[in-house]
Scaffold this motif. Sequence first.
Motif, PDB file in Angstrom:
ATOM      1  N   GLU A   1       2.200  21.085 -36.576  1.00  0.00           N
ATOM      2  CA  GLU A   1       2.941  19.900 -36.149  1.00  0.00           C
ATOM      3  C   GLU A   1       3.229  19.042 -37.367  1.00  0.00           C
ATOM      4  O   GLU A   1       2.418  18.952 -38.283  1.00  0.00           O
ATOM      5  N   VAL A   2       4.395  18.403 -37.351  1.00  0.00           N
ATOM      6  CA  VAL A   2       4.761  17.470 -38.410  1.00  0.00           C
ATOM      7  C   VAL A   2       4.946  16.105 -37.767  1.00  0.00           C
ATOM      8  O   VAL A   2       5.770  15.953 -36.856  1.00  0.00           O
ATOM      9  N   ASP A   3       4.188  15.135 -38.214  1.00  0.00           N
ATOM     10  CA  ASP A   3       4.219  13.774 -37.664  1.00  0.00           C
ATOM     11  C   ASP A   3       4.026  13.774 -36.150  1.00  0.00           C
ATOM     12  O   ASP A   3       4.688  13.037 -35.418  1.00  0.00           O
ATOM     13  N   GLY A   4       3.129  14.647 -35.664  1.00  0.00           N
ATOM     14  CA  GLY A   4       2.784  14.684 -34.249  1.00  0.00           C
ATOM     15  C   GLY A   4       3.756  15.442 -33.369  1.00  0.00           C
ATOM     16  O   GLY A   4       3.611  15.443 -32.149  1.00  0.00           O
ATOM     17  N   GLN A   5       4.764  16.091 -33.932  1.00  0.00           N
ATOM     18  CA  GLN A   5       5.749  16.830 -33.142  1.00  0.00           C
ATOM     19  C   GLN A   5       5.765  18.291 -33.578  1.00  0.00           C
ATOM     20  O   GLN A   5       5.597  18.599 -34.763  1.00  0.00           O
ATOM     21  N   ARG A   6       5.998  19.173 -32.589  1.00  0.00           N
ATOM     22  CA  ARG A   6       6.157  20.584 -32.932  1.00  0.00           C
ATOM     23  C   ARG A   6       7.348  20.739 -33.850  1.00  0.00           C
ATOM     24  O   ARG A   6       8.333  20.017 -33.738  1.00  0.00           O
ATOM     25  N   ALA A   7       7.247  21.678 -34.752  1.00  0.00           N
ATOM     26  CA  ALA A   7       8.303  21.846 -35.741  1.00  0.00           C
ATOM     27  C   ALA A   7       8.841  23.267 -35.718  1.00  0.00           C
ATOM     28  O   ALA A   7       8.238  24.163 -35.128  1.00  0.00           O
ATOM     29  N   LYS A   8       9.965  23.432 -36.378  1.00  0.00           N
ATOM     30  CA  LYS A   8      10.550  24.755 -36.576  1.00  0.00           C
ATOM     31  C   LYS A   8      10.366  25.121 -38.050  1.00  0.00           C
ATOM     32  O   LYS A   8      10.196  24.237 -38.900  1.00  0.00           O
ATOM     33  N   PRO A   9      10.406  26.412 -38.367  1.00  0.00           N
ATOM     34  CA  PRO A   9      10.174  26.826 -39.752  1.00  0.00           C
ATOM     35  C   PRO A   9      11.139  26.203 -40.770  1.00  0.00           C
ATOM     36  O   PRO A   9      10.769  25.953 -41.904  1.00  0.00           O
ATOM     37  N   ALA A  10      12.369  25.934 -40.365  1.00  0.00           N
ATOM     38  CA  ALA A  10      13.366  25.413 -41.301  1.00  0.00           C
ATOM     39  C   ALA A  10      13.324  23.893 -41.443  1.00  0.00           C
ATOM     40  O   ALA A  10      14.064  23.336 -42.243  1.00  0.00           O
TER      41      ALA A  10
END
Length: 132
Positions: A37-46
């Motif tokens: 997670e980035v800043d509490g949110q799920r992220a995508k590889p890009a």
Amino acid sequence: MSANGGEGVRLDKWLWAARFFKTRRLATEAIKGGKVEVDGQRAKPAREVHAGQTVHVTKGAYAFEVVVEGVSGQRGPASQAQALYTETAESVERREAIRQERRAAEAAIPRVDHRPDRRDRRELARFKRGRG
């Protein structure tokens, strides 16, 4: 390596360069599996990662919460990789607590100190047949 917030790099590349994962493929699979997670949110590889962002990475039983200090798309020595992030104190404490729990659990499990010899095997066979 850049320390300013203007530049960014792909999340999978950053995780690979920061040595959280051995290959970019493993980093991508972890991201797609919801382990990052980035800043509490799920992220995508890009997704681009910038300095100052918080990244939460789960690897097995351990969870890392780190603040991005620098970005790099190239994998370098471990000393450079450690300069890319700082781990939060809470994250270090949680990982240490988990490590202590696992160590205590392993200590409670008896381990065989040698391979059974002929006599040991015969005793075990007798015990299993019910004559022991």
